[in-house]
Motif scaffolding. Structure first.
Motif, PDB file in Angstrom:
ATOM      1  N   ILE A  60       0.840  -1.206   0.000  1.00 32.60           N
ATOM      2  CA  ILE A  60       0.000   0.000   0.000  1.00 32.60           C
ATOM      3  C   ILE A  60       0.874   1.254   0.000  1.00 32.60           C
ATOM      4  N   SER A  61       1.907   1.252   0.829  1.00 34.91           N
ATOM      5  CA  SER A  61       2.822   2.395   0.902  1.00 34.91           C
ATOM      6  C   SER A  61       3.456   2.669  -0.454  1.00 34.91           C
ATOM      7  N   GLY A  62       3.992   1.633  -1.071  1.00 25.66           N
ATOM      8  CA  GLY A  62       4.665   1.798  -2.358  1.00 25.66           C
ATOM      9  C   GLY A  62       3.737   2.287  -3.446  1.00 25.66           C
ATOM     10  N   ILE A  63       2.550   1.694  -3.532  1.00 27.62           N
ATOM     11  CA  ILE A  63       1.600   2.106  -4.568  1.00 27.62           C
ATOM     12  C   ILE A  63       1.161   3.552  -4.347  1.00 27.62           C
ATOM     13  N   ALA A  64       0.888   3.922  -3.106  1.00 27.76           N
ATOM     14  CA  ALA A  64       0.468   5.297  -2.811  1.00 27.76           C
ATOM     15  C   ALA A  64       1.582   6.288  -3.153  1.00 27.76           C
ATOM     16  N   LEU A  65       2.813   5.952  -2.805  1.00 26.44           N
ATOM     17  CA  LEU A  65       3.927   6.852  -3.117  1.00 26.44           C
ATOM     18  C   LEU A  65       4.122   6.987  -4.627  1.00 26.44           C
ATOM     19  N   ILE A  66       4.047   5.874  -5.339  1.00 30.33           N
ATOM     20  CA  ILE A  66       4.206   5.906  -6.795  1.00 30.33           C
ATOM     21  C   ILE A  66       3.115   6.772  -7.431  1.00 30.33           C
ATOM     22  N   LEU A  67       1.874   6.568  -7.011  1.00 30.68           N
ATOM     23  CA  LEU A  67       0.776   7.376  -7.552  1.00 30.68           C
ATOM     24  C   LEU A  67       0.929   8.850  -7.168  1.00 30.68           C
ATOM     25  N   GLY A  68       1.394   9.113  -5.955  1.00 31.12           N
ATOM     26  CA  GLY A  68       1.646  10.497  -5.534  1.00 31.12           C
ATOM     27  C   GLY A  68       2.701  11.160  -6.406  1.00 31.12           C
ATOM     28  N   PHE A  69       3.792  10.431  -6.664  1.00 30.11           N
ATOM     29  CA  PHE A  69       4.840  10.973  -7.538  1.00 30.11           C
ATOM     30  C   PHE A  69       4.289  11.218  -8.939  1.00 30.11           C
ATOM     31  N   LEU A  70       3.440  10.309  -9.424  1.00 31.24           N
ATOM     32  CA  LEU A  70       2.857  10.448 -10.750  1.00 31.24           C
ATOM     33  C   LEU A  70       1.979  11.700 -10.837  1.00 31.24           C
ATOM     34  N   PHE A  71       1.103  11.901  -9.848  1.00 28.84           N
ATOM     35  CA  PHE A  71       0.245  13.095  -9.839  1.00 28.84           C
ATOM     36  C   PHE A  71       1.086  14.366  -9.831  1.00 28.84           C
ATOM     37  N   ILE A  72       2.110  14.384  -9.006  1.00 32.19           N
ATOM     38  CA  ILE A  72       2.940  15.597  -8.907  1.00 32.19           C
ATOM     39  C   ILE A  72       3.736  15.815 -10.190  1.00 32.19           C
ATOM     40  N   ALA A  73       4.289  14.747 -10.758  1.00 27.15           N
ATOM     41  CA  ALA A  73       5.034  14.878 -12.016  1.00 27.15           C
ATOM     42  C   ALA A  73       4.134  15.417 -13.126  1.00 27.15           C
TER      43      ALA A  73
END
Length: 177
Positions: A60-73
């Motif tokens: 869950i942590s990894g997926i949330a961080l990846i999606l967060g980075f994607l939104f910000i990028a």
């Protein structure tokens, strides 16, 4: 102010705006690239952590961080395009008003980063829970980091961009008289 003085001030200001827009676009592009680099690194990290531990918190942590980075990028890509493609050929008043908006500290378009930040917060929280830390600790750390970033951003804005915005607003007032 005479017409000649106005034209001279506008010309100088437009030159400064072009320079600052290019500079800001470069900074935004660099930050965007950084987030795009984080995405594959965190994909590998998430796969490795989850396969080693089979702990759902790591997934869950990894997926949330990846999606967060994607939104910000993606938000930074949009911001980069806006600064890269500023139209200085617009009517003077319209161009100046758009420039004043670009250089104000809080803008509606920055709201696009909020989903990414929330996802990063979720990712950090689940990571800390998986390590036996408290949710409160993760929130204090994350919100403290965000607050620190906002304060640093406002200090930079105050000394670097506020004077530019003030000059723009002065010219807008002069035109609207």
């Amino acid at each position: 102010m005479t017409a000649h003085e106005f034209d001279t001030n506008l010309s100088k200001l437009t030159g400064k705006l072009k320079k600052e827009d290019r500079h800001y676009a470069t900074i935004v592009k660099a930050v965007q690239i950084l987030y795009w680099l984080f995405i594959p690194l965190f994909i590998v990290r998430t796969i490795r952590y989850y396969t080693d531990s089979h702990n759902i918190n790591n997934l869950i942590s990894g997926i949330a961080l990846i999606l967060g980075f994607l939104f910000i990028a993606l938000s930074f890509r949009k911001l980069y395009n806006e600064y890269q493609n500023v139209d200085y050929a617009l009517p003077t008043l319209e161009m100046l008003k758009k420039a004043a908006y670009r250089y104000q500290p809080f803008q509606k378009r920055v709201l696009g980063v909020i989903p990414g930040l929330l996802l990063m917060d979720v990712g950090l929280t689940f990571e800390w829970i998986g390590e036996g830390r408290s949710v409160l600790d993760s929130q204090v750390f994350f919100l403290g980091a965000i607050l620190f970033g906002v304060i640093i951003g406002l200090v930079i804005w105050y000394f670097k961009y506020k004077p530019l915005r003030d000059k723009i607003l002065d010219l807008v007032r002069e035109i609207e008289r």
